[in-house]
Design a protein around this motif. Structure first.
Motif, short mmCIF file in Angstrom:
data_model
loop_
_atom_site.label_atom_id
_atom_site.label_comp_id
_atom_site.label_asym_id
_atom_site.label_seq_id
_atom_site.Cartn_x
_atom_site.Cartn_y
_atom_site.Cartn_z
N LEU A 209 -92.87 68.73 45.40
CA LEU A 209 -91.53 68.19 45.53
C LEU A 209 -91.50 66.96 46.43
O LEU A 209 -92.21 66.90 47.44
CB LEU A 209 -90.58 69.25 46.10
CG LEU A 209 -89.74 70.01 45.07
CD1 LEU A 209 -90.62 70.73 44.07
CD2 LEU A 209 -88.78 70.97 45.74
N ALA A 210 -90.66 66.00 46.05
CA ALA A 210 -90.44 64.81 46.87
C ALA A 210 -88.98 64.82 47.34
O ALA A 210 -88.48 65.85 47.75
CB ALA A 210 -90.78 63.56 46.06
N GLN A 211 -88.27 63.71 47.20
CA GLN A 211 -86.92 63.64 47.76
C GLN A 211 -85.89 64.36 46.89
O GLN A 211 -86.08 64.56 45.69
CB GLN A 211 -86.49 62.18 47.95
CG GLN A 211 -86.14 61.43 46.65
CD GLN A 211 -87.33 60.72 46.07
OE1 GLN A 211 -88.47 61.16 46.19
NE2 GLN A 211 -87.07 59.61 45.40
N GLN A 212 -84.78 64.72 47.52
CA GLN A 212 -83.65 65.29 46.80
C GLN A 212 -82.92 64.19 46.05
O GLN A 212 -82.63 63.13 46.60
CB GLN A 212 -82.71 66.00 47.78
CG GLN A 212 -81.50 66.64 47.11
CD GLN A 212 -80.64 67.40 48.10
OE1 GLN A 212 -81.15 68.05 49.02
NE2 GLN A 212 -79.33 67.33 47.93
N LEU A 213 -82.60 64.47 44.78
CA LEU A 213 -81.91 63.49 43.95
C LEU A 213 -80.42 63.75 43.85
O LEU A 213 -79.63 62.83 43.64
CB LEU A 213 -82.51 63.46 42.54
CG LEU A 213 -83.98 63.06 42.43
CD1 LEU A 213 -84.46 63.20 40.99
CD2 LEU A 213 -84.17 61.62 42.92
N GLU A 215 -77.14 67.18 44.15
CA GLU A 215 -76.77 68.57 44.38
C GLU A 215 -75.43 68.85 43.72
O GLU A 215 -74.50 68.05 43.82
CB GLU A 215 -76.67 68.85 45.88
CG GLU A 215 -76.36 70.29 46.22
CD GLU A 215 -76.42 70.59 47.70
OE1 GLU A 215 -76.21 71.75 48.08
OE2 GLU A 215 -76.70 69.65 48.48
N TYR A 222 -84.45 67.88 42.61
CA TYR A 222 -85.46 67.15 43.36
C TYR A 222 -86.31 66.31 42.42
O TYR A 222 -86.51 66.67 41.26
CB TYR A 222 -86.41 68.12 44.08
CG TYR A 222 -85.75 69.04 45.08
CD1 TYR A 222 -85.58 68.66 46.40
CD2 TYR A 222 -85.31 70.31 44.69
CE1 TYR A 222 -84.99 69.52 47.32
CE2 TYR A 222 -84.71 71.17 45.59
CZ TYR A 222 -84.55 70.77 46.91
OH TYR A 222 -83.97 71.62 47.81
N ARG A 223 -86.81 65.23 42.95
CA ARG A 223 -87.90 64.52 42.28
C ARG A 223 -89.18 65.27 42.60
O ARG A 223 -89.36 65.77 43.71
CB ARG A 223 -87.98 63.08 42.78
CG ARG A 223 -89.00 62.22 42.05
CD ARG A 223 -89.12 60.85 42.69
NE ARG A 223 -90.01 59.99 41.91
CZ ARG A 223 -89.63 58.91 41.26
NH1 ARG A 223 -88.36 58.54 41.29
NH2 ARG A 223 -90.50 58.18 40.58
N ASP A 231 -94.06 62.27 36.92
CA ASP A 231 -92.86 62.39 37.74
C ASP A 231 -91.79 63.11 36.91
O ASP A 231 -91.50 62.72 35.77
CB ASP A 231 -92.34 61.02 38.15
CG ASP A 231 -93.21 60.39 39.23
OD1 ASP A 231 -93.71 61.15 40.08
OD2 ASP A 231 -93.38 59.17 39.22
#
Length: 432
Positions: A209-213, A215, A222-223, A231
């Motif tokens: 997991l990377a950043q939250q896109l 909610e 998440y990305r 990706d």
């Protein structure tokens, strides 16, 4: 967020909106010092089980939030509050809703995630009611009097104990957004949809997991990197219950929708999450896409909020209208109603390309059935609202689109056009 210390020190004099979440077990009497100004009171996330009998002293109170508390009954005193329009008691322990608790000006009632088995007939006397949120209770029927609530536009009855869709809903002249998945009569279809795609699973261990896109009500997106190569976007559901219904129901609709350029594809369902959370894995959407609008506000109730200055040229507006009609036509052909056909659930790019997302309120039906035609008619009204918004934000008049909007908004449900006919009509309106 405010504090009791601020309230007691008189630092909040003249406040219109108060939020207190500090382990309260009793209603702070100091709140009455705000009686001449307080309009919105948020006491969510405390340990309250009752409200004072003199609550109507807050004579300007329009909105009250008491979610995530310990109430076992909706307080009867609410019905005596003269200006009260919105009541939200989500995630309590409510099993009793007395008729006396319903204020005369009630527009928006949220009782999601409680233990309610029955509602009073007097609910049908709430003539101003527009929004009724009842997902996650123990209901197996609704009062027949609800058919009198002619302004009712949004209803959530998912994850209850209904064995059939209540007849009182199907002829409501303004009902546009309906969620009923996760009930006894829908479970077999949902489970069959999930079983048919059981082999399409993506193990949590394959994702980084990377950043939250983003909610929403049902989950966090998440990305992520899949297998160190691709990706993707991962939606992780928040818990067992959302304001719209069950994650399982949303997943069933998503995996059953089929491929369509106006729908976000599903790469797989999430497996082996360390906390057992459910989830979906999807392609990453191009950053050129953005939300068409923001969700309804407390003031707008059932209407989306568009950014100031939002304008579409006619080709854009027509392309969005056609793209969404085509996507919904696909859903209906697969026995799915979206249930939340709103601009805030539509991603669009400048040229008019669009994607319909967020299936949290989606429900399944038998294609070709009489009830299915009614459900599609209800969704047609939601589309009519969307067309009206596109027209309102269009730089020049679109009389052909207005005619279609009027057809969608007519009060008799079965007289509204079906989406296959609307898709064809809109295709012919597109510039050559």
């Amino acid at each position: 967020m405010h504090t009791l210390e601020q309230l007691r020190a008189g630092q909040l004099a003249g406040l219109r909106r108060l939020k207190l979440s500090c382990g309260l077990t009793e209603f702070p009497r100091e709140i009455f010092d705000l009686a001449d100004s307080l309009e919105i009171l948020d006491l969510s996330g405390n340990g309250l089980s009752s409200l004072p009998d003199d609550l109507p002293r807050l004579h300007k109170l329009r909105i009250i939030f008491c979610s995530d508390n310990l109430f076992t009954a909706l307080p009867a005193v609410l019905g005596s509050c003269p200006a009260l329009e919105m009541i939200a008691f989500k995630a309590n322990r409510i099993c009793h809703v007395p008729a006396a608790a319903l204020p005369p000006r009630l527009r928006w009632l949220t009782l999601t995630d409680n233990a309610i088995e029955a509602l009073p007939d007097e609910l049908g006397k709430c003539s101003a009611l527009q929004k009724l949120m009842l997902a996650g209770n123990c209901l197996d029927s609704l009062p027949a009097s609800l058919a009198n609530c002619h302004r009712l536009e949004l209803v959530r009855i998912a994850a209850n104990r209904f064995t059939a869709l209540p007849d009182c809903l199907l002829s409501l002249p303004r009902l546009s957004w309906l969620a009923y998945a996760g009930n006894h009569y829908t479970q077999a279809r949902e489970l069959a949809a999930l079983a048919a795609t059981a082999a399409v699973g993506v193990a949590w261990q394959r994702l980084v997991l990377a950043q939250q896109l983003g909610e929403g009500a049902s989950g966090v997106i998440y990305r992520a990197r899949l297998d160190g190569v691709d990706d993707v976007a991962v939606k992780v559901f928040k818990g067992a219950m959302t304001s719209d219904g069950l994650p399982r129901s949303e997943m069933a609709a998503c995996v059953s929708a089929g491929a369509h350029p106006g729908l976000i594809p599903i790469l797989g369902t999430l497996d082996a999450h360390p906390q057992g959370a459910l989830g979906l894995v999807m392609p990453l959407i191009d950053v050129a896409f953005r939300n068409l609008a923001s969700p309804p506000s407390l003031e707008s109730c059932t209407r989306d909020v568009y950014a100031d200055g939002t304008r579409f040229d006619p080709p854009q507006a027509l392309a969005i209208a056609h793209g969404i009609a085509s996507a919904v036509c696909q859903l209906h052909a697969h026995g799915i109603v979206h249930g939340d056909l709103y601009a805030h659930n539509i991603l669009h790019a400048d040229a008019g390309a669009c994607l319909l997302g967020d299936f949290g309120a989606a429900s399944m039906f038998a294609p070709g059935s009489p009830q299915g035609h009614l459900l599609q008619g209800i969704e047609a009204r939601a589309f009519g609202v969307l067309l009206g918004e596109l027209i309102a934000h269009c730089a020049t008049p679109l009389p052909s689109l207005k005619g279609l909007m009027d057809a969608c908004l007519q009060e008799e449900v079965l007289r509204r056009p079906q989406f296959d006919a609307m898709e064809l009509a809109l295709r012919h309106m597109l510039p050559a």
